[in-house]
Design an enzyme around this catalytic site. Structure first.
Site, short mmCIF file in Angstrom:
data_model
loop_
_atom_site.label_atom_id
_atom_site.label_comp_id
_atom_site.label_asym_id
_atom_site.label_seq_id
_atom_site.Cartn_x
_atom_site.Cartn_y
_atom_site.Cartn_z
N GLY A 194 0.95 -1.13 0.02
CA GLY A 194 -0.16 -0.03 0.04
C GLY A 194 0.95 1.11 0.06
O GLY A 194 2.06 1.28 -0.40
N CYS A 195 0.32 2.16 0.66
CA CYS A 195 1.00 3.52 0.56
C CYS A 195 2.39 3.26 1.65
O CYS A 195 2.42 2.83 2.50
CB CYS A 195 0.33 4.73 1.17
SG CYS A 195 0.99 6.21 1.34
N PHE A 196 3.57 3.99 1.01
CA PHE A 196 4.70 3.56 1.77
C PHE A 196 4.88 4.50 2.87
O PHE A 196 5.55 4.34 3.95
CB PHE A 196 5.99 4.09 0.85
CG PHE A 196 6.02 5.24 -0.15
CD1 PHE A 196 5.64 6.14 0.11
CD2 PHE A 196 6.70 5.11 -1.08
CE1 PHE A 196 5.34 7.51 -0.68
CE2 PHE A 196 6.84 6.21 -2.01
CZ PHE A 196 6.26 7.17 -1.68
N TRP A 197 3.97 5.69 3.06
CA TRP A 197 4.11 6.47 4.23
C TRP A 197 3.58 5.49 5.55
O TRP A 197 4.14 5.78 6.78
CB TRP A 197 2.88 7.60 4.16
CG TRP A 197 3.12 8.51 3.33
CD1 TRP A 197 4.36 8.74 2.59
CD2 TRP A 197 2.17 9.37 2.67
NE1 TRP A 197 4.00 9.69 1.72
CE2 TRP A 197 2.68 10.05 1.84
CE3 TRP A 197 0.93 9.68 2.97
CZ2 TRP A 197 2.19 11.20 0.97
CZ3 TRP A 197 0.21 10.78 2.26
CH2 TRP A 197 0.69 11.37 1.39
#
Length: 175
Positions: free
Chosen positions: A9-12
């Site tokens: 998913g989002c790397f954040w």
């Protein structure tokens, strides 16, 4: 030191969680798994580069076992969702593990097998050789810490951080 390159998913979210763990020396957000040289965030978001948003997690195995790093990965996202995580849709948000050598490949496969005991349905996590790694723009590095009040951080990243803090408390850095 060992480095694993993981996409879920989002790397954040991955970045935020791994930075809370003892023994993690560095987390770098970036792009891999695609065919475009020197991709940037805007091009990766189109889904046409083939790259996944990923993190390179460098850790000390004398402090935190590789198996814990990988079990955290499978706790952070739903590995049954193909090319998406929640509202983040596209191949750039796929579940993937990029191995540097055959030893890592075996560790990744074992972690996937462990995770299949906890997830109903088929795990679609891609396990592929690590190709070129492209560091993401500076504003993506440690995004959660730099933007704690940002909506995505509050709604998506913070619950994941809290979940891991609770589930893996013995490996979490003191606040």
């Amino acid at each position: 030191m060992t480095t694993f390159v993981l996409a879920g998913g989002c790397f954040w979210c991955l970045d935020a969680v791994y930075r809370t763990l003892k023994g993690v020396q560095e987390v770098e957000s970036g792009y891999t798994g695609g065919q475009t040289a020197r991709p940037d965030y805007e091009s990766v978001c189109t889904g046409r580069t083939g790259h996944a948003e990923a993190v390179a997690v460098t850790f000390d195995e004398t402090v935190i076992p590789a198996s814990v790093i990988l079990d955290v990965f499978f706790s952070l996202h739903d590995p049954r969702q193909l090319n998406r995580q929640g509202n983040d849709v596209g191949t750039q948000y796929r579940s993937a593990m990029f191995y540097a050598d055959e030893e890592q490949k075996a560790l990744f496969e074992a972690a996937r097998d462990r995770a299949s005991e906890y997830w109903d349905g088929g795990i679609v996590t891609e396990i592929s050789p690590l190709a070129d790694w492209w560091k993401a723009e500076e504003y993506h590095q440690d995004f959660f810490a730099k933007n704690p009040g940002q909506g995505y951080c509050l709604a998506v990243a913070l619950p994941k951080v809290n979940k891991i803090r609770k589930s893996y408390a013995e490996y979490v850095l003191a606040s």
